[in-house]
Design a protein around this motif. Structure first.
Motif, PDB file in Angstrom:
ATOM      1  N   CYS A  38      22.316 -17.683  20.755  1.00 13.02           N
ATOM      2  CA  CYS A  38      22.996 -18.282  21.908  1.00 13.02           C
ATOM      3  C   CYS A  38      21.977 -18.806  22.915  1.00 13.02           C
ATOM      4  O   CYS A  38      20.986 -18.137  23.220  1.00 13.02           O
ATOM      5  CB  CYS A  38      23.896 -17.240  22.561  1.00 13.02           C
ATOM      6  SG  CYS A  38      24.764 -17.836  24.039  1.00 13.02           S
ATOM      7  N   HIS A  39      22.244 -19.993  23.454  1.00 12.68           N
ATOM      8  CA  HIS A  39      21.328 -20.605  24.410  1.00 12.68           C
ATOM      9  C   HIS A  39      21.190 -19.774  25.681  1.00 12.68           C
ATOM     10  O   HIS A  39      20.125 -19.777  26.321  1.00 12.68           O
ATOM     11  CB  HIS A  39      21.808 -22.022  24.762  1.00 12.68           C
ATOM     12  CG  HIS A  39      20.778 -22.845  25.464  1.00 12.68           C
ATOM     13  ND1 HIS A  39      20.564 -22.776  26.819  1.00 12.68           N
ATOM     14  CD2 HIS A  39      19.880 -23.743  24.998  1.00 12.68           C
ATOM     15  CE1 HIS A  39      19.598 -23.601  27.160  1.00 12.68           C
ATOM     16  NE2 HIS A  39      19.163 -24.206  26.071  1.00 12.68           N
ATOM     17  N   THR A  40      22.240 -19.068  26.076  1.00  6.38           N
ATOM     18  CA  THR A  40      22.170 -18.239  27.277  1.00  6.38           C
ATOM     19  C   THR A  40      20.996 -17.276  27.218  1.00  6.38           C
ATOM     20  O   THR A  40      20.324 -17.010  28.220  1.00  6.38           O
ATOM     21  CB  THR A  40      23.483 -17.465  27.452  1.00  6.38           C
ATOM     22  OG1 THR A  40      24.541 -18.396  27.706  1.00  6.38           O
ATOM     23  CG2 THR A  40      23.401 -16.483  28.606  1.00  6.38           C
ATOM     24  N   GLU A  41      20.719 -16.749  26.030  1.00 11.59           N
ATOM     25  CA  GLU A  41      19.664 -15.753  25.889  1.00 11.59           C
ATOM     26  C   GLU A  41      18.290 -16.328  26.229  1.00 11.59           C
ATOM     27  O   GLU A  41      17.391 -15.592  26.657  1.00 11.59           O
ATOM     28  CB  GLU A  41      19.678 -15.197  24.466  1.00 11.59           C
ATOM     29  CG  GLU A  41      19.131 -13.791  24.371  1.00 11.59           C
ATOM     30  CD  GLU A  41      19.752 -13.036  23.212  1.00 11.59           C
ATOM     31  OE1 GLU A  41      18.998 -12.665  22.308  1.00 11.59           O
ATOM     32  OE2 GLU A  41      20.982 -12.829  23.219  1.00 11.59           O
ATOM     33  N   LEU A  42      18.117 -17.642  26.054  1.00 14.30           N
ATOM     34  CA  LEU A  42      16.840 -18.253  26.382  1.00 14.30           C
ATOM     35  C   LEU A  42      16.511 -18.119  27.862  1.00 14.30           C
ATOM     36  O   LEU A  42      15.333 -18.071  28.244  1.00 14.30           O
ATOM     37  CB  LEU A  42      16.835 -19.730  25.988  1.00 14.30           C
ATOM     38  CG  LEU A  42      16.877 -20.040  24.491  1.00 14.30           C
ATOM     39  CD1 LEU A  42      16.877 -21.550  24.266  1.00 14.30           C
ATOM     40  CD2 LEU A  42      15.693 -19.404  23.778  1.00 14.30           C
ATOM     41  N   HIS A  43      17.525 -18.064  28.721  1.00 13.13           N
ATOM     42  CA  HIS A  43      17.269 -17.878  30.153  1.00 13.13           C
ATOM     43  C   HIS A  43      16.639 -16.518  30.424  1.00 13.13           C
ATOM     44  O   HIS A  43      15.795 -16.385  31.321  1.00 13.13           O
ATOM     45  CB  HIS A  43      18.568 -18.013  30.937  1.00 13.13           C
ATOM     46  CG  HIS A  43      19.143 -19.396  30.940  1.00 13.13           C
ATOM     47  ND1 HIS A  43      18.473 -20.483  31.464  1.00 13.13           N
ATOM     48  CD2 HIS A  43      20.328 -19.881  30.476  1.00 13.13           C
ATOM     49  CE1 HIS A  43      19.218 -21.574  31.328  1.00 13.13           C
ATOM     50  NE2 HIS A  43      20.341 -21.231  30.729  1.00 13.13           N
ATOM     51  N   TYR A  44      17.032 -15.519  29.664  1.00 14.21           N
ATOM     52  CA  TYR A  44      16.441 -14.190  29.824  1.00 14.21           C
ATOM     53  C   TYR A  44      15.040 -14.136  29.207  1.00 14.21           C
ATOM     54  O   TYR A  44      14.137 -13.503  29.761  1.00 14.21           O
ATOM     55  CB  TYR A  44      17.342 -13.141  29.179  1.00 14.21           C
ATOM     56  CG  TYR A  44      18.664 -12.962  29.863  1.00 14.21           C
ATOM     57  CD1 TYR A  44      18.834 -11.996  30.856  1.00 14.21           C
ATOM     58  CD2 TYR A  44      19.767 -13.753  29.530  1.00 14.21           C
ATOM     59  CE1 TYR A  44      20.060 -11.825  31.491  1.00 14.21           C
ATOM     60  CE2 TYR A  44      20.986 -13.589  30.158  1.00 14.21           C
ATOM     61  CZ  TYR A  44      21.128 -12.623  31.134  1.00 14.21           C
ATOM     62  OH  TYR A  44      22.340 -12.466  31.763  1.00 14.21           O
ATOM     63  N   VAL A  45      14.869 -14.798  28.075  1.00 15.17           N
ATOM     64  CA  VAL A  45      13.561 -14.814  27.424  1.00 15.17           C
ATOM     65  C   VAL A  45      12.528 -15.506  28.320  1.00 15.17           C
ATOM     66  O   VAL A  45      11.377 -15.056  28.438  1.00 15.17           O
ATOM     67  CB  VAL A  45      13.643 -15.505  26.050  1.00 15.17           C
ATOM     68  CG1 VAL A  45      12.252 -15.683  25.443  1.00 15.17           C
ATOM     69  CG2 VAL A  45      14.531 -14.700  25.103  1.00 15.17           C
ATOM     70  N   SER A  46      12.933 -16.591  28.970  1.00 15.29           N
ATOM     71  CA  SER A  46      12.007 -17.341  29.820  1.00 15.29           C
ATOM     72  C   SER A  46      11.778 -16.681  31.171  1.00 15.29           C
ATOM     73  O   SER A  46      10.790 -16.988  31.849  1.00 15.29           O
ATOM     74  CB  SER A  46      12.538 -18.760  30.035  1.00 15.29           C
ATOM     75  OG  SER A  46      13.716 -18.734  30.831  1.00 15.29           O
ATOM     76  N   GLY A  47      12.695 -15.809  31.573  1.00 18.57           N
ATOM     77  CA  GLY A  47      12.599 -15.200  32.898  1.00 18.57           C
ATOM     78  C   GLY A  47      13.431 -15.906  33.948  1.00 18.57           C
ATOM     79  O   GLY A  47      13.416 -15.507  35.122  1.00 18.57           O
ATOM     80  N   ASP A  48      14.167 -16.963  33.573  1.00 20.49           N
ATOM     81  CA  ASP A  48      15.051 -17.628  34.535  1.00 20.49           C
ATOM     82  C   ASP A  48      16.104 -16.665  35.082  1.00 20.49           C
ATOM     83  O   ASP A  48      16.546 -16.786  36.225  1.00 20.49           O
ATOM     84  CB  ASP A  48      15.769 -18.814  33.876  1.00 20.49           C
ATOM     85  CG  ASP A  48      14.855 -20.004  33.664  1.00 20.49           C
ATOM     86  OD1 ASP A  48      13.768 -20.034  34.278  1.00 20.49           O
ATOM     87  OD2 ASP A  48      15.225 -20.906  32.883  1.00 20.49           O
ATOM     88  N   ILE A  49      16.540 -15.740  34.230  1.00 18.76           N
ATOM     89  CA  ILE A  49      17.442 -14.663  34.641  1.00 18.76           C
ATOM     90  C   ILE A  49      16.744 -13.352  34.286  1.00 18.76           C
ATOM     91  O   ILE A  49      16.250 -13.200  33.166  1.00 18.76           O
ATOM     92  CB  ILE A  49      18.804 -14.756  33.933  1.00 18.76           C
ATOM     93  CG1 ILE A  49      19.464 -16.111  34.187  1.00 18.76           C
ATOM     94  CG2 ILE A  49      19.723 -13.630  34.405  1.00 18.76           C
ATOM     95  CD1 ILE A  49      20.769 -16.310  33.438  1.00 18.76           C
ATOM     96  N   GLY A  50      16.699 -12.437  35.227  1.00 19.58           N
ATOM     97  CA  GLY A  50      15.982 -11.191  35.000  1.00 19.58           C
ATOM     98  C   GLY A  50      16.786 -10.186  34.201  1.00 19.58           C
ATOM     99  O   GLY A  50      18.019 -10.200  34.192  1.00 19.58           O
ATOM    100  N   CYS A  51      16.084  -9.299  33.504  1.00 17.78           N
ATOM    101  CA  CYS A  51      16.708  -8.193  32.789  1.00 17.78           C
ATOM    102  C   CYS A  51      15.681  -7.075  32.653  1.00 17.78           C
ATOM    103  O   CYS A  51      14.469  -7.329  32.724  1.00 17.78           O
ATOM    104  CB  CYS A  51      17.228  -8.621  31.414  1.00 17.78           C
ATOM    105  SG  CYS A  51      15.937  -9.209  30.275  1.00 17.78           S
ATOM    106  N   PRO A  52      16.120  -5.825  32.457  1.00 19.04           N
ATOM    107  CA  PRO A  52      15.167  -4.728  32.275  1.00 19.04           C
ATOM    108  C   PRO A  52      14.345  -4.928  31.008  1.00 19.04           C
ATOM    109  O   PRO A  52      14.874  -5.332  29.969  1.00 19.04           O
ATOM    110  CB  PRO A  52      16.073  -3.493  32.161  1.00 19.04           C
ATOM    111  CG  PRO A  52      17.381  -3.902  32.740  1.00 19.04           C
ATOM    112  CD  PRO A  52      17.520  -5.358  32.455  1.00 19.04           C
ATOM    113  N   LEU A  53      13.061  -4.647  31.086  1.00 24.23           N
ATOM    114  CA  LEU A  53      12.149  -4.818  29.961  1.00 24.23           C
ATOM    115  C   LEU A  53      11.374  -3.528  29.708  1.00 24.23           C
ATOM    116  O   LEU A  53      11.175  -2.736  30.630  1.00 24.23           O
ATOM    117  CB  LEU A  53      11.166  -5.958  30.254  1.00 24.23           C
ATOM    118  CG  LEU A  53      11.775  -7.359  30.438  1.00 24.23           C
ATOM    119  CD1 LEU A  53      10.724  -8.331  30.935  1.00 24.23           C
ATOM    120  CD2 LEU A  53      12.400  -7.863  29.145  1.00 24.23           C
ATOM    121  N   PRO A  54      10.922  -3.336  28.457  1.00 23.78           N
ATOM    122  CA  PRO A  54      11.173  -4.127  27.245  1.00 23.78           C
ATOM    123  C   PRO A  54      12.616  -3.968  26.773  1.00 23.78           C
ATOM    124  O   PRO A  54      13.262  -2.947  27.050  1.00 23.78           O
ATOM    125  CB  PRO A  54      10.181  -3.551  26.234  1.00 23.78           C
ATOM    126  CG  PRO A  54       9.956  -2.150  26.694  1.00 23.78           C
ATOM    127  CD  PRO A  54      10.037  -2.179  28.188  1.00 23.78           C
TER     128      PRO A  54
END
Length: 382
Positions: A38-54
């Protein structure tokens, strides 16, 4: 087990060997069969949208239940071992205000899972040695197995193909739902012009939704001739290739086909510029349904006087404003009846180790919804 892990924004996610705890109360252990890209996930991969890591990525998928945690109630809707389920990245607790007032995709536990990187209790079942890993939107299905909340799956018929079930659980629900649940919520769209901006997985699903409700003409705008060709196969009556066109030229082309503008536009790109185009391309009294996500800081400007004097509407729709336990079985029933050609939506398939390549292909404009098959490499090759 093997799983795709993102360790820092802007880096390439890699497959790692991770540990997965068994299911707790109200949870399921699911062997993942297929997961959509899904393209939405690319926003998280790029950092455009934040998420807990790893974090272990993947939120659109399907699999077979291998273990049921304690506390799963019996009855006709109980999930059993051996049953195929679709993952939903918005749980449905059934008790919070959004759930009991008919807006289950706004369930408060969706925010809990997204912000904590855990399941509905905010804790993770994923780790590598002593390091905690996080769940992506409560799912993490770019992996051989996933532990998820019972409230984050929908039981499926045994005969549904895993690849179709995977994309139906996110892209199809979102795109078709934007048309059926939002655009057509206050009346019929039959014979009324509808515009879809963006011919990715969600936009193409919106095209199928438009054909389903009899909208017409159905106009699709994209910059890829191959995507537009697929849109025509799925029900678009007219297409506009926006490559090389100015924004005003795109709007003019849409208004010419629709004789003054679309009644409804579904914007499936998540780009402020294309969202503004969609707003300009609807006729007075028209509605723009925004379904594409963008960076966390993105904003869109609309002309205030046009908004007021022409009584246009701009509304958001998350996950197709759907009720997945109800809507997903209906969509699959429509597919079996020949009214939703889901198989035409599918793109390339990839083994788990090549998921990052699938992301690259998506960025480059791949046609159709790619699907990852997380099983052992030998099984994928077979």
């Amino acid at each position: 087990m093997r799983a795709l892990v993102l360790r820092a924004p802007g880096t390439r996610p890699e497959v790692e060997d991770v540990e997965l705890d068994g299911p707790g109360p109200g949870e399921l252990l699911v062997r993942v069969e297929a997961a959509g890209v899904c393209h939405t996930e690319l926003h998280y991969v790029s950092g455009d949208i934040g998420c807990p890591l790893p974090i272990v990525l993947g939120h659109e998928g399907t699999g077979v239940v291998e273990e049921v945690g304690p506390g799963e109630a019996g009855g006709p809707d109980a999930v059993r071992v051996g049953q195929r389920v679709a993952f939903t990245w918005r749980p449905r607790c059934g008790q919070c205000e959004p759930c009991v007032t008919g807006r289950p995709v706004m369930c408060v536990y969706g925010r809990v899972q997204a912000r904590s990187g855990g399941l509905m209790d905010g804790t993770s079942r994923l780790r590598r040695g002593g390091e905690q890993l996080h769940h992506f939107l409560g799912v993490s299905c770019f992996a051989e197995r996933a532990v998820v909340s019972r409230r984050a799956v929908v039981a499926l018929p045994d005969d549904v193909a895993p690849t179709l079930a995977a994309v139906a659980g996110c892209a199809v629900v979102t795109g078709v739902g934007a048309v059926v649940n939002v655009a057509a919520a206050d009346g019929s769209l039959a014979g009324r012009p509808l515009l879809v901006v963006g011919a990715g997985g969600v936009g193409l699903s919106a095209v199928m939704g438009a054909a389903l409700v009899g909208a017409g003409p159905v106009v699709v705008v994209d910059v890829s001739a191959d995507k537009l060709a697929l849109a025509r196969r799925l029900g678009a009556t007219h297409t506009v290739d926006a490559s090389g066109l100015e924004a005003a030229e795109v709007v003019e082309a849409v208004q010419e086909v629709t004789r003054g503008g679309a009644d409804v536009a579904v914007e499936a790109v998540g780009n402020p510029a294309t969202l503004a185009q969609a707003f300009s391309a609807v006729r007075p009294g028209g509605t723009v349904v925004a379904v594409g996500l963008s960076s966390a800081t993105a904003t869109v400007a609309v002309p205030v006087n046009e908004l007021v004097q022409q009584q246009k509407r701009l509304v958001g729709s998350l996950y197709g404003s759907a009720n997945p336990p109800v809507d997903l079985p209906r969509l699959l029933a429509l597919h079996r009846a020949g009214r939703l050609p889901l198989e035409d939506l599918l793109g390339a398939t990839y083994p788990l180790e090549e998921t990052a390549d699938a992301y690259d292909a998506l960025r480059a404009g791949a046609v159709g919804r790619a699907v990852v098959l997380p099983g052992p490499p030998a099984a994928v090759a077979a």
